[in-house]
Design a protein around this motif. Sequence first.
Motif, PDB file in Angstrom:
ATOM      1  N   ALA A 199       0.857  -1.185   0.000  1.00 21.82           N
ATOM      2  CA  ALA A 199       0.000   0.000   0.000  1.00 21.82           C
ATOM      3  C   ALA A 199       0.888   1.228   0.000  1.00 21.82           C
ATOM      4  O   ALA A 199       1.813   1.348   0.794  1.00 21.82           O
ATOM      5  CB  ALA A 199      -0.910   0.005   1.224  1.00 21.82           C
ATOM      6  N   GLU A 200       0.598   2.154  -0.922  1.00 20.13           N
ATOM      7  CA  GLU A 200       1.409   3.356  -1.115  1.00 20.13           C
ATOM      8  C   GLU A 200       0.516   4.582  -0.946  1.00 20.13           C
ATOM      9  O   GLU A 200      -0.502   4.713  -1.619  1.00 20.13           O
ATOM     10  CB  GLU A 200       2.019   3.317  -2.513  1.00 20.13           C
ATOM     11  N   THR A 201       0.888   5.484  -0.048  1.00 18.88           N
ATOM     12  CA  THR A 201       0.032   6.628   0.269  1.00 18.88           C
ATOM     13  C   THR A 201       0.450   7.917  -0.431  1.00 18.88           C
ATOM     14  O   THR A 201      -0.391   8.774  -0.712  1.00 18.88           O
ATOM     15  CB  THR A 201       0.026   6.894   1.782  1.00 18.88           C
ATOM     16  N   GLY A 202       1.745   8.107  -0.655  1.00 15.30           N
ATOM     17  CA  GLY A 202       2.216   9.388  -1.170  1.00 15.30           C
ATOM     18  C   GLY A 202       2.306  10.468  -0.115  1.00 15.30           C
ATOM     19  O   GLY A 202       2.570  11.641  -0.428  1.00 15.30           O
ATOM     20  N   GLU A 203       2.105  10.112   1.156  1.00 16.83           N
ATOM     21  CA  GLU A 203       2.202  11.097   2.232  1.00 16.83           C
ATOM     22  C   GLU A 203       3.590  11.748   2.253  1.00 16.83           C
ATOM     23  O   GLU A 203       4.587  11.128   1.895  1.00 16.83           O
ATOM     24  CB  GLU A 203       1.967  10.436   3.591  1.00 16.83           C
ATOM     25  N   ASN A 204       3.627  12.985   2.684  1.00 17.30           N
ATOM     26  CA  ASN A 204       4.865  13.744   2.922  1.00 17.30           C
ATOM     27  C   ASN A 204       5.582  14.182   1.650  1.00 17.30           C
ATOM     28  O   ASN A 204       6.552  14.941   1.726  1.00 17.30           O
ATOM     29  CB  ASN A 204       5.853  12.968   3.800  1.00 17.30           C
ATOM     30  N   CYS A 205       5.154  13.707   0.484  1.00 18.16           N
ATOM     31  CA  CYS A 205       5.847  14.075  -0.754  1.00 18.16           C
ATOM     32  C   CYS A 205       5.561  15.543  -1.097  1.00 18.16           C
ATOM     33  O   CYS A 205       4.406  15.966  -1.153  1.00 18.16           O
ATOM     34  CB  CYS A 205       5.403  13.170  -1.899  1.00 18.16           C
ATOM     35  N   LYS A 206       6.631  16.284  -1.329  1.00 15.93           N
ATOM     36  CA  LYS A 206       6.506  17.724  -1.560  1.00 15.93           C
ATOM     37  C   LYS A 206       6.154  18.056  -3.007  1.00 15.93           C
ATOM     38  O   LYS A 206       5.693  19.164  -3.283  1.00 15.93           O
ATOM     39  CB  LYS A 206       7.819  18.425  -1.192  1.00 15.93           C
ATOM     40  N   ASN A 207       6.370  17.147  -3.938  1.00 17.10           N
ATOM     41  CA  ASN A 207       6.159  17.447  -5.348  1.00 17.10           C
ATOM     42  C   ASN A 207       4.851  16.877  -5.900  1.00 17.10           C
ATOM     43  O   ASN A 207       4.709  16.673  -7.103  1.00 17.10           O
ATOM     44  CB  ASN A 207       7.336  16.940  -6.187  1.00 17.10           C
ATOM     45  N   ILE A 208       3.862  16.640  -5.037  1.00 20.80           N
ATOM     46  CA  ILE A 208       2.545  16.212  -5.503  1.00 20.80           C
ATOM     47  C   ILE A 208       1.801  17.414  -6.078  1.00 20.80           C
ATOM     48  O   ILE A 208       1.810  18.499  -5.512  1.00 20.80           O
ATOM     49  CB  ILE A 208       1.725  15.582  -4.357  1.00 20.80           C
ATOM     50  N   ARG A 209       1.155  17.217  -7.221  1.00 20.51           N
ATOM     51  CA  ARG A 209       0.267  18.219  -7.804  1.00 20.51           C
ATOM     52  C   ARG A 209      -1.171  17.758  -7.564  1.00 20.51           C
ATOM     53  O   ARG A 209      -1.477  16.568  -7.638  1.00 20.51           O
ATOM     54  CB  ARG A 209       0.534  18.372  -9.306  1.00 20.51           C
ATOM     55  N   TYR A 210      -2.082  18.720  -7.311  1.00 19.94           N
ATOM     56  CA  TYR A 210      -3.424  18.362  -6.886  1.00 19.94           C
ATOM     57  C   TYR A 210      -4.482  18.812  -7.879  1.00 19.94           C
ATOM     58  O   TYR A 210      -4.312  19.791  -8.610  1.00 19.94           O
ATOM     59  CB  TYR A 210      -3.737  18.978  -5.522  1.00 19.94           C
ATOM     60  N   ASN A 211      -5.604  18.087  -7.846  1.00 21.47           N
ATOM     61  CA  ASN A 211      -6.797  18.466  -8.582  1.00 21.47           C
ATOM     62  C   ASN A 211      -7.646  19.407  -7.729  1.00 21.47           C
ATOM     63  O   ASN A 211      -7.154  20.045  -6.801  1.00 21.47           O
ATOM     64  CB  ASN A 211      -7.612  17.218  -8.938  1.00 21.47           C
ATOM     65  N   THR A 212      -8.924  19.422  -7.992  1.00 21.01           N
ATOM     66  CA  THR A 212      -9.873  20.272  -7.287  1.00 21.01           C
ATOM     67  C   THR A 212      -9.761  20.116  -5.772  1.00 21.01           C
ATOM     68  O   THR A 212      -9.578  19.028  -5.243  1.00 21.01           O
ATOM     69  CB  THR A 212     -11.301  19.898  -7.722  1.00 21.01           C
ATOM     70  N   TYR A 213      -9.905  21.249  -5.073  1.00 22.15           N
ATOM     71  CA  TYR A 213      -9.914  21.315  -3.613  1.00 22.15           C
ATOM     72  C   TYR A 213      -8.557  21.037  -2.968  1.00 22.15           C
ATOM     73  O   TYR A 213      -8.445  20.989  -1.763  1.00 22.15           O
ATOM     74  CB  TYR A 213     -10.926  20.321  -3.019  1.00 22.15           C
ATOM     75  N   ASP A 214      -7.538  20.814  -3.786  1.00 21.96           N
ATOM     76  CA  ASP A 214      -6.223  20.480  -3.232  1.00 21.96           C
ATOM     77  C   ASP A 214      -6.261  19.221  -2.370  1.00 21.96           C
ATOM     78  O   ASP A 214      -5.501  19.086  -1.420  1.00 21.96           O
ATOM     79  CB  ASP A 214      -5.655  21.646  -2.408  1.00 21.96           C
ATOM     80  N   PHE A 215      -7.173  18.307  -2.673  1.00 26.08           N
ATOM     81  CA  PHE A 215      -7.263  17.051  -1.940  1.00 26.08           C
ATOM     82  C   PHE A 215      -6.805  15.867  -2.778  1.00 26.08           C
ATOM     83  O   PHE A 215      -6.274  14.896  -2.267  1.00 26.08           O
ATOM     84  CB  PHE A 215      -8.699  16.786  -1.476  1.00 26.08           C
ATOM     85  N   THR A 216      -7.061  15.901  -4.079  1.00 21.94           N
ATOM     86  CA  THR A 216      -6.870  14.729  -4.916  1.00 21.94           C
ATOM     87  C   THR A 216      -5.632  14.871  -5.788  1.00 21.94           C
ATOM     88  O   THR A 216      -5.573  15.746  -6.637  1.00 21.94           O
ATOM     89  CB  THR A 216      -8.084  14.532  -5.832  1.00 21.94           C
ATOM     90  N   PRO A 217      -4.617  14.040  -5.584  1.00 20.94           N
ATOM     91  CA  PRO A 217      -3.367  14.190  -6.337  1.00 20.94           C
ATOM     92  C   PRO A 217      -3.510  13.810  -7.808  1.00 20.94           C
ATOM     93  O   PRO A 217      -4.125  12.806  -8.149  1.00 20.94           O
ATOM     94  CB  PRO A 217      -2.410  13.243  -5.609  1.00 20.94           C
ATOM     95  N   LYS A 218      -2.925  14.623  -8.667  1.00 21.92           N
ATOM     96  CA  LYS A 218      -2.846  14.293 -10.089  1.00 21.92           C
ATOM     97  C   LYS A 218      -1.720  13.296 -10.357  1.00 21.92           C
ATOM     98  O   LYS A 218      -1.810  12.469 -11.251  1.00 21.92           O
ATOM     99  CB  LYS A 218      -2.598  15.561 -10.909  1.00 21.92           C
ATOM    100  N   ASN A 219      -0.656  13.443  -9.621  1.00 20.24           N
ATOM    101  CA  ASN A 219       0.490  12.543  -9.770  1.00 20.24           C
ATOM    102  C   ASN A 219       0.772  11.910  -8.407  1.00 20.24           C
ATOM    103  O   ASN A 219       0.192  12.305  -7.393  1.00 20.24           O
ATOM    104  CB  ASN A 219       1.720  13.299 -10.268  1.00 20.24           C
ATOM    105  N   LEU A 220       1.650  10.941  -8.372  1.00 20.97           N
ATOM    106  CA  LEU A 220       1.998  10.247  -7.123  1.00 20.97           C
ATOM    107  C   LEU A 220       0.744   9.809  -6.373  1.00 20.97           C
ATOM    108  O   LEU A 220       0.610   9.975  -5.165  1.00 20.97           O
ATOM    109  CB  LEU A 220       2.859  11.149  -6.240  1.00 20.97           C
ATOM    110  N   ARG A 221      -0.196   9.242  -7.128  1.00 20.45           N
ATOM    111  CA  ARG A 221      -1.473   8.862  -6.525  1.00 20.45           C
ATOM    112  C   ARG A 221      -1.311   7.671  -5.582  1.00 20.45           C
ATOM    113  O   ARG A 221      -0.517   6.768  -5.852  1.00 20.45           O
ATOM    114  CB  ARG A 221      -2.491   8.522  -7.622  1.00 20.45           C
ATOM    115  N   PRO A 222      -2.065   7.647  -4.501  1.00 20.11           N
ATOM    116  CA  PRO A 222      -2.086   6.451  -3.666  1.00 20.11           C
ATOM    117  C   PRO A 222      -2.421   5.223  -4.497  1.00 20.11           C
ATOM    118  O   PRO A 222      -3.217   5.303  -5.445  1.00 20.11           O
ATOM    119  CB  PRO A 222      -3.194   6.753  -2.642  1.00 20.11           C
ATOM    120  N   SER A 223      -1.824   4.086  -4.154  1.00 22.34           N
ATOM    121  CA  SER A 223      -1.976   2.916  -5.009  1.00 22.34           C
ATOM    122  C   SER A 223      -1.722   1.640  -4.233  1.00 22.34           C
ATOM    123  O   SER A 223      -1.226   1.659  -3.107  1.00 22.34           O
ATOM    124  CB  SER A 223      -0.996   2.995  -6.192  1.00 22.34           C
ATOM    125  N   ILE A 224      -2.080   0.533  -4.853  1.00 17.25           N
ATOM    126  CA  ILE A 224      -1.701  -0.796  -4.392  1.00 17.25           C
ATOM    127  C   ILE A 224      -0.776  -1.373  -5.453  1.00 17.25           C
ATOM    128  O   ILE A 224      -1.146  -1.485  -6.622  1.00 17.25           O
ATOM    129  CB  ILE A 224      -2.926  -1.712  -4.196  1.00 17.25           C
TER     130      ILE A 224
END
Length: 361
Positions: free
Chosen positions: A41-66
Amino acid sequence: MLTGKASIDFDLCAQSDGTLATTQYSHLSRIHVSAQSIHLAETGENCKNIRYNTYDFTPKNLRPSIRKIAGNSVKTLVYMHDYFTMMSYPVMVRYPSGIQFRNGLPFVLSFAAASSDQDFQLDSSLVEQYTKQGAWNFFVPGLFTYRFPYEGVFAAEYGSPEAGTPGKPPALVDGKGQQAGFVAPHDLEDSGGLFYLIDDGRIRTIDAENNVKTLDLPSAGITNRVKALDADHGGRIHALTNRGFYSYTWHRLADGKKVDFGLVDYTFPVVPKTIETFTVVGDDIVLAMRDWMATESILYRVTSSGVVTRLTGTATAATPGDFLNEPSKYRLPTVQHLKYGVDGHLYIVLPQGVLIARDFK
C-alpha cells in the motif's frame, strides 16, 4: 534491499513500475504477503512534489496505489483517484492503510485527515478543512473493494465502499456497511475471513456481510490504547498496547495470554508519543519502535516470556549501506510496517523501499 531504496527523498518523490531494482515508490505504508505474491500500500504522504486536482485534496500525480510484486517485477494493481474530475466526486480511498483479499479481490482500508507518521491521530485543522469543503462526501474512512479487472489492473474507477459513511465526519459508529463510521482505521488483518483493524486506539472487526463491531477491550483484559495488530500464521490475532515510558503489553486475543515487557535499553529522551509496528515470528514478536516524528527506528525481538533483545543498533548510519552491512550497529530509517511472511522471510517496509531478512528464525 528487496525493492526500492533505503534512502528517503520526500522533496522529489517518484512512482514507477518496473523490476524490483528499478521500481520507485512515493511513500509506502503497509505490506501483504501471500504464498503467490506480495502487495504494497502506497500513500504518497509527505511528498513535496505532488500536484493536486480540485480542492487540493486529490493528487494528479503520485497517486495512492496498491502495488503488486510477482517474481522480479512490480506492477500497479490499483490507482486511487483516477476518476476524480470537476464534474464527478466519487466516493473513494484517500490514503490506503491496510490490504487484505477475499475471493481474490483486494480490500483496502482508507483513512483521511490524519497521518501515519503521527500514529493515525486526526488532525483537527484538516478535519475542519475537509468538513468545510465537503470532502467527506468523496473521501470516506472505511473499507473499500475493487471488483472489475481490466488488463491486469483493477480499474473499478474509485472502488466500492463496503463499510464507512459518506458525507459525515469521522466517528466511531458500529453498524452494517455504510451505516458504520470510522475515525482513522489502520492495521487491517484477517482471521479466518473476519477482518480485524485498529481505529482510534480500539480493535474493531468487519465480517463477510460488512457488519462492523467494536470489541469490548476491558473484558478481554486490554486497558491501554492499542498501537498495532498482527495475525500469526495460524490466523490468531495479536495486539500491542503501550503502558507508557516504553513499557508494552503483547496480547494474544485467542486465549487472553499477555506478555508485559519494557525497552529498558532505549537511549532517547522519554517522550509521550511513540509509533510501533510488530509481527509474530513463531513464539516471539519482532517490534519496530520510534518516537513520534523521529527519522529512525530500532528493531527488538521479544520472547513469550518477555525477554527483550535489540536487533539493530543505536548509532546513526551515514549511508544506507552502513546499516545494511552492519544492522547490529545502526538504527534503521523510519519503519512503516513489519511482516513475517509465510515464506519464512521477514519484510521490513521503509518509506520508499522494502528490506528482506531471508529465512528469518
